[in-house]
Design a protein around this motif. Structure first.
Motif: not given
Lengths: 133, 133, 133, 133
Positions: A103-109
């Motif tokens: 999540k912190l690296r920007g991978v959406p759910m």
DNA sequence: GTGGTCTAGACCACC
DNA sequence: GTGGTCTAGACCACG
């Protein structure tokens, strides 16, 4: 089986993990005979003790069982359809950590879940192909 | 913050992990000040250097940054909406292993994915303002 | 003057460095009056002691001299055309380290030297413009 | 390898720096095995942890990598012929400061550049096979 | 008071 | 024997 000698994961644990994964995706069938400690150690170019440790761990976890003469054999656990809640806290913590970093690296759910699905499904490719067997 | 001194995960790594998770789920806001090394070490009943190691690791990973005057502060990375494919192999291996174990213990895929979803969503409970509730 | 509070270079040293650079490139003329400790500290939002330390260091190095009433003033050293060999070992070590890292990162020598030249020449832009003054 | 215990540069950083320089100038070949932590610590008369810190830093920077079995080994980064513009601001600041000090001490540009060239070329003395000698 | 550094000595996991 | 981890205690630079 391939090892990463630079990993921070101990080698014996890498062996154990790959065998567990192999069992899950059907590469290693129930009752299949594993290579002997000596053979595998020789094959991987590592110490016999290291392989021994991995086998011992797998045995204590019930993933394999050692027939004294025939060497170690896979014992696929009977699937008891546990609920997720009975997964070890350890496993849950693992997912929690991976999810947090994703999540912190920007991978959406949705992306993340798709990965989880793909990985889980990958386990079925082989055993599925055997359904019609 | 609670530690497991019996775990085989090093203490400094446990601290690091919990902070990463804390950032992901919003408990630790961007720019928030972390406790000083001394304070946290004292609080947890461990040595300063252990906390220091955790902080240094977090710094090198970019999760926190140290203002020379105060202690360390959270630096939430800018989320750039990466694709899953850019997730480290390491993370993928982690999921693969957990998924394999879950499967062998009989957890069906839907259960497994629900767990993943819950865990990922847990990150949003705090930071999201009940958008449609 | 701008500071980087996240740098591993102490603040007082950043101040000292920027003043040295300022003298070299002519931004700070010989005899020019520096801001008072209080003013600069207030301006930068830092502790007076920190500025004081920087000034003290500059004084001990001969870059400025403190008139008791007028505060600190720049003292541009008379250029004595030293040879390179008389540069401090410390400075040489600095270059050696930067050069090594540049090389390992694949910067070819000509690129590297061009950078050194540009940087050195940048020092002259201002004082050169004053040649016809 | 020699240390300066009076320097304000931390010992672990001195070790790190000398290894980086060693790699750059070919004293340390790619894949070469570094002394063990214990050996180097004993050799230098310092604590293991100090050496360990240096090694860990080098690892995190990618200059060396640790095979789980042996000690650490040099990993010369693939040189991709970067442009100078991609050098870190940090490195540029370093040069800027050294250049300013050199200029103030009266070192003319040509002398300064010659020094830079010599230092950069020193890296090649060993790795280059006297190509036109 | 803060973090950074170093020490000496210890224990453990790994190979 | 190797590196990894942790401790307790100390000193110093910084702000």
């Amino acid at each position: 089986m391939c090892l990463d000698f630079e990993s921070d994961v101990p080698i014996y644990m890498q062996i154990r993990n790959q065998i567990v994964i192999g069992i899950a995706n059907g590469e290693l069938a129930d009752g299949e005979k594993l290579p002997t400690i000596r053979a595998l150690a020789n094959d991987l170019g590592i110490n016999m003790m290291t392989v021994s440790k991995a086998y011992q761990l797998l045995k204590s976890e019930g993933y394999i069982h050692g027939d004294r003469r025939n060497g170690a054999m896979v014992r696929k656990p009977k699937t008891e359809l546990l609920k997720v809640s009975e997964l070890s806290d350890f496993a849950q913590e693992h997912i929690r950590l991976v999810a947090a970093q994703a999540k912190l690296r920007g991978v959406p759910m949705e992306e993340f879940l798709m990965l989880c699905r793909e990985i889980y499904e990958a386990s079925d490719e082989i055993s599925d192909n055997e359904k019609g067997d």
